[in-house]
Structures are given as C-alpha cells and as structure tokens.
Design a protein around this motif. Structure first.
Motif, PDB file in Angstrom:
ATOM      1  N   LEU A  75       0.825  -1.214   0.000  1.00  0.00           N
ATOM      2  CA  LEU A  75       0.000   0.000   0.000  1.00  0.00           C
ATOM      3  C   LEU A  75       0.858   1.263   0.000  1.00  0.00           C
ATOM      4  O   LEU A  75       0.560   2.236  -0.715  1.00  0.00           O
ATOM      5  N   ILE A  76       1.917   1.261   0.791  1.00  0.00           N
ATOM      6  CA  ILE A  76       2.804   2.432   0.870  1.00  0.00           C
ATOM      7  C   ILE A  76       3.424   2.711  -0.497  1.00  0.00           C
ATOM      8  O   ILE A  76       3.496   3.858  -0.954  1.00  0.00           O
ATOM      9  N   GLY A  77       3.880   1.660  -1.160  1.00  0.00           N
ATOM     10  CA  GLY A  77       4.496   1.824  -2.478  1.00  0.00           C
ATOM     11  C   GLY A  77       3.537   2.416  -3.491  1.00  0.00           C
ATOM     12  O   GLY A  77       3.913   3.293  -4.282  1.00  0.00           O
ATOM     13  N   ILE A  78       2.276   1.969  -3.471  1.00  0.00           N
ATOM     14  CA  ILE A  78       1.285   2.486  -4.423  1.00  0.00           C
ATOM     15  C   ILE A  78       0.918   3.928  -4.089  1.00  0.00           C
ATOM     16  O   ILE A  78       0.858   4.790  -4.977  1.00  0.00           O
ATOM     17  N   LEU A  79       0.679   4.231  -2.815  1.00  0.00           N
ATOM     18  CA  LEU A  79       0.252   5.574  -2.422  1.00  0.00           C
ATOM     19  C   LEU A  79       1.331   6.619  -2.695  1.00  0.00           C
ATOM     20  O   LEU A  79       1.041   7.727  -3.152  1.00  0.00           O
ATOM     21  N   TYR A  80       2.585   6.285  -2.431  1.00  0.00           N
ATOM     22  CA  TYR A  80       3.658   7.260  -2.584  1.00  0.00           C
ATOM     23  C   TYR A  80       4.374   7.160  -3.937  1.00  0.00           C
ATOM     24  O   TYR A  80       5.000   8.127  -4.363  1.00  0.00           O
ATOM     25  N   GLY A  81       4.273   6.010  -4.603  1.00  0.00           N
ATOM     26  CA  GLY A  81       4.955   5.843  -5.886  1.00  0.00           C
ATOM     27  C   GLY A  81       4.036   5.827  -7.085  1.00  0.00           C
ATOM     28  O   GLY A  81       4.518   5.887  -8.226  1.00  0.00           O
ATOM     29  N   GLY A  82       2.723   5.719  -6.864  1.00  0.00           N
ATOM     30  CA  GLY A  82       1.781   5.687  -7.971  1.00  0.00           C
ATOM     31  C   GLY A  82       1.639   4.294  -8.572  1.00  0.00           C
ATOM     32  O   GLY A  82       2.224   3.320  -8.108  1.00  0.00           O
ATOM     33  N   TRP A  83       0.853   4.235  -9.634  1.00  0.00           N
ATOM     34  CA  TRP A  83       0.561   2.920 -10.233  1.00  0.00           C
ATOM     35  C   TRP A  83       1.786   2.222 -10.835  1.00  0.00           C
ATOM     36  O   TRP A  83       1.837   0.990 -10.812  1.00  0.00           O
ATOM     37  N   PRO A  84       2.814   2.942 -11.388  1.00  0.00           N
ATOM     38  CA  PRO A  84       3.978   2.197 -11.908  1.00  0.00           C
ATOM     39  C   PRO A  84       4.679   1.381 -10.820  1.00  0.00           C
ATOM     40  O   PRO A  84       5.058   0.229 -11.041  1.00  0.00           O
ATOM     41  N   VAL A  85       4.852   1.989  -9.652  1.00  0.00           N
ATOM     42  CA  VAL A  85       5.458   1.270  -8.531  1.00  0.00           C
ATOM     43  C   VAL A  85       4.529   0.146  -8.089  1.00  0.00           C
ATOM     44  O   VAL A  85       4.969  -0.969  -7.770  1.00  0.00           O
ATOM     45  N   GLY A  86       3.221   0.441  -8.098  1.00  0.00           N
ATOM     46  CA  GLY A  86       2.236  -0.563  -7.697  1.00  0.00           C
ATOM     47  C   GLY A  86       2.256  -1.791  -8.582  1.00  0.00           C
ATOM     48  O   GLY A  86       2.184  -2.929  -8.090  1.00  0.00           O
ATOM     49  N   VAL A  87       2.366  -1.581  -9.899  1.00  0.00           N
ATOM     50  CA  VAL A  87       2.415  -2.712 -10.834  1.00  0.00           C
ATOM     51  C   VAL A  87       3.641  -3.581 -10.558  1.00  0.00           C
ATOM     52  O   VAL A  87       3.556  -4.821 -10.503  1.00  0.00           O
ATOM     53  N   ALA A  88       4.796  -2.920 -10.389  1.00  0.00           N
ATOM     54  CA  ALA A  88       6.035  -3.659 -10.120  1.00  0.00           C
ATOM     55  C   ALA A  88       5.932  -4.436  -8.809  1.00  0.00           C
ATOM     56  O   ALA A  88       6.316  -5.619  -8.739  1.00  0.00           O
ATOM     57  N   LEU A  89       5.399  -3.798  -7.770  1.00  0.00           N
ATOM     58  CA  LEU A  89       5.257  -4.471  -6.473  1.00  0.00           C
ATOM     59  C   LEU A  89       4.254  -5.620  -6.553  1.00  0.00           C
ATOM     60  O   LEU A  89       4.447  -6.662  -5.913  1.00  0.00           O
TER      61      LEU A  89
END
Length: 418
Positions: A75-89
């Motif tokens: 959740l932290i990665g998506i909220l602070y990094g956006g969807w590109p970080v979210g996809v990778a995570l």
C-alpha cells in the motif's frame, strides 16, 4: 483484543517495514537526486524487500491461513509511488507468494483488487496534507481489509474468519499504516526543510554580499566623482591636477580590488585544477610581500618543506597572499612573521604565525563571514576567499590567537603524490 497476538513475528514484520523506509530516505537524502524515475525504482526496491521478508517469515501459520504484513509496504508503495510502482510491487509480491506457497486464485484476485482501489486514490493522496494522509491511509487499510475478507468469504466455503484473523488482517494493518505514514511524512518534511534552510542560507549570503559590495564600492566611486568634479576647474594647477589624478587612480584600484575579491569568492572553482608545488608558491608570495613587510618593519622567516597538492593555482596564491597581507597589516608597529610547512604522506600543514594585534574568540568564530572584518575599512571578502579556497581543495583551517600577542593560522591540505 488480547495483546497475546503481539509476538516476536509481528515485531519482525514491523522491523522489516521500518528499516526499509529508513533505508529509502537515507539513500534519497545522500544521493541528492530529484529524478522521479530514480525515486520510483528506489521505492520499488525498498518496498518489495519487506513484502518478501514478511511472506518468508509470517506472523503465524495455522491449518486455515497464513498471515503477515506484506500489504503494508504494498500500500505504501502504491500511495507514494503511484501505479507504476504498484504494478512492479504487485508482480513481485504475487510471484514470491506463488513461489513460496503455490498458486492461489483467491490471492490473485484479492491483491489485484487492492492494487486497483489504492492506485485510483494515489494521485489524490499525494495532494493531501499530513493529517489527511494519516486519516485516509487508516480508513483505506480498514476498508480494504473488510472488502477483501468479504471477497474471501464469498469465494471460498472453507475460509474462516477467526479472532486471530480479525486482529492481524482487519485491526492491526490500519494501526501500522498510521505509524508508517506518520514516520514517512516526518522524514519527508525533515529533508525538505533542510533543503529550504540551505537555500535560505545561500540567499542570505548573496544578500550580505550584495550589501557589502554596494556599500564598499560606492565609497571609492564617490571619492572619484568628487575629484573628477574638481578636475573640471579650468584654473587648476598642474600639480593639483596630478595629485587629484593620483587620488582617482588609487580609489579606482581600491574598487577593483573589492570586485576581484568578490569574483574570486563567487567564481566556480571546478576548472583549471592542477598540481601546486607548495614551497615554490609560498616562496614566490613571500617575495611579493617583502616590500610591504619592510615598510611595516616586519621580519619574515620561513621554513618550507617541499610538498605537492592539487587545486586552482591562482586561487591558492590569492588565498595565501590574503593571509600574509593580513598578518603583516596586523603588525603596524613591526613584529615577526613566519611560515612553516610540514609534509607527511597524507597531509601538508602550512603554519602562518605573526606577533600582531591578535583576534578575539568572536572574531575567530566569524572569520570568513561576508561583511565582517577586523579591519576598519575591510569588507570580509578576503577572508571568504581564504575559507572557500581551502574548502574547495578539501582542506581545513584552524586559527589560534591571543589579543595583543599574535595569531597562528594552521592550514591542512591533502598531499598529492604524482
């Protein structure tokens, strides 16, 4: 809820998450880059590691389900990094999950739902203030816990919602999210605040320099203007004309010296780096200042060991010239002045001593400040040139002084072996 659920495995999961966040901010702070792509890659790396570790070392395992806090860094990665970080995570998280525990369609659906909902709010989240981020992160974590539990209950007849599950998957994540987001916001604000303070300090120096330059240059120019007005007199004698012209030249040279000192301080020093033979350059500067020393009845002694360092030669000579001139001017009634160099494998120490008027503790602490000088008509630019030149050469300067007894300035520079 009984605190029996807060066991070693819970603390281990929290440790993985918090350490990864601290590592992220340490790297961001030290590498000094504002590239968003770099920050997103770093965010992905720092949030994927605790997700993997949380799965590898879960909180507890029973016959029904495995629990851990992998969703927090997700959740932290998506909220602070956006969807590109979210996809990778998401890819990293699911791949690791299936590798450790095998494929499960329910897990796939649950984390895709978490990703989609969180990614939809990530842009809006970035515009919130700290208070709203804390509230939103807690409510989002609670909502996702309830939603995914409902999906699991609907899709799997064997899925059981136990008391432990309620604690670990519904109640604990919002609490952890609150503290994690709070820590992230505090660290972000600290880094941003330090950056702003650095910029303000630079602006303050520029302001002081501007005030110093305008004030100090105005004085000789005012004198020049006055003498030029006097030179307009048609009845002026040749002797007076020559005398006035000498005053004009002297004041213009004074203004030129001030401007040159400022330019030496302000000009970037990354170019024209070369080898400096310390003993040779110091000996040359001493020869230049001997007439001035003789006029002030100052006796010069030197003990120069051969040594080599690297830097801008012209700036180094200007730095030493300013120091030697300051020492001679500090002895208007005569005295002794000495320069001693000591060379080791790693360092070159230049020790400049005089028996002049000395400096107070306040004057020593303010040495190098713009618009501050121990001289009645000084600008402080000369001392700034000295400090900046030494810092640029990766050196250090130390001043020991006693009022009415003298001053010793010790400069330490890195030794260079060709």
């Amino acid at each position: 809820m009984d605190f029996i659920y807060i066991n070693q495995n819970v603390l281990d999961n929290l440790f993985y998450i918090l350490v990864s966040i601290f590592v992220f901010f340490v790297l961001i702070d030290n590498l000094k880059t504002s590239l968003k792509n770099y920050q997103k890659i770093l965010m992905t790396a720092c949030m994927s590691l605790p997700s993997i570790l949380c799965m590898k070392f879960p909180i507890y395992i029973d016959e029904y389900c495995i629990h851990d806090l992998r969703q927090i860094p997700f959740l932290i990665g998506i909220l602070y990094g956006g969807w590109p970080v979210g996809v990778a995570l998401l890819i990293i998280l699911l791949t690791t999950r299936f590798f450790i525990y095998g494929f499960n369609s329910l897990t796939l659906i649950v984390y895709i739902v978490i990703f989609i909902i969180t990614a939809l709010f990530s842009k809006k989240f970035s515009m919130f203030n700290r208070k709203n981020k804390l509230i939103f992160s807690v409510l989002l974590s609670l909502f996702l816990g309830i939603l995914t539990t409902s999906i699991a209950v609907i899709m799997s007849d064997s899925f059981r919602v136990t008391e432990a599950y309620m604690f670990y998957f519904i109640f604990l994540p919002p609490v952890v999210m609150f503290f994690v987001v709070y820590i992230i916001e505090i660290l972000s604000e600290a880094i941003n605040l330090r950056s702003k303070i650095t910029k303000l300090e630079k602006m303050e120096v520029v302001s002081q320099l501007a005030a110093s330059i305008s004030h100090e240059v105005r004085n000789p120019l005012t004198v020049v203007k006055g003498f030029i007005d006097l030179l307009k007199d048609p009845d002026l004698s040749p002797e007076d004309r020559e005398r006035y012209l000498q005053h004009v030249v002297r004041e213009l040279k004074s203004a030129e010296t001030i401007i040159n000192d400022y330019l030496t301080y302000a000009k970037p020093t990354t170019e024209d780096i070369g080898i400096i033979f310390i003993d040779r350059e110091i000996r040359s500067i001493i020869e230049m200042t001997k007439p001035m020393a003789n006029m002030n009845s100052v006796k010069i002694s030197e003990e120069l060991a051969p040594g080599i360092t690297r830097g801008n030669i012209q700036h180094f000579k200007q730095c030493l010239l300013n120091l030697i001139k300051n020492s001679i001017e500090a002895m208007p009634n005569g005295g002794e002045f000495s320069v001693v160099t000591t060379v080791s494998k790693f360092d070159i120490i230049i020790e400049i001593s005089d028996t002049g008027v000395g400096m107070s503790k306040e004057q020593i602490s303010r040495f190098g400040e713009p618009y501050y000088s121990t001289k009645e008509k000084g600008t402080g630019l000369g001392s700034m040139v000295i400090v900046k030149t030494i810092e640029t050469m990766n050196g250090k300067i130390k001043i020991d002084s006693v009022l009415n007894k003298g001053t010793t300035i010790r400069i330490t520079l890195p030794s260079y072996t060709s």
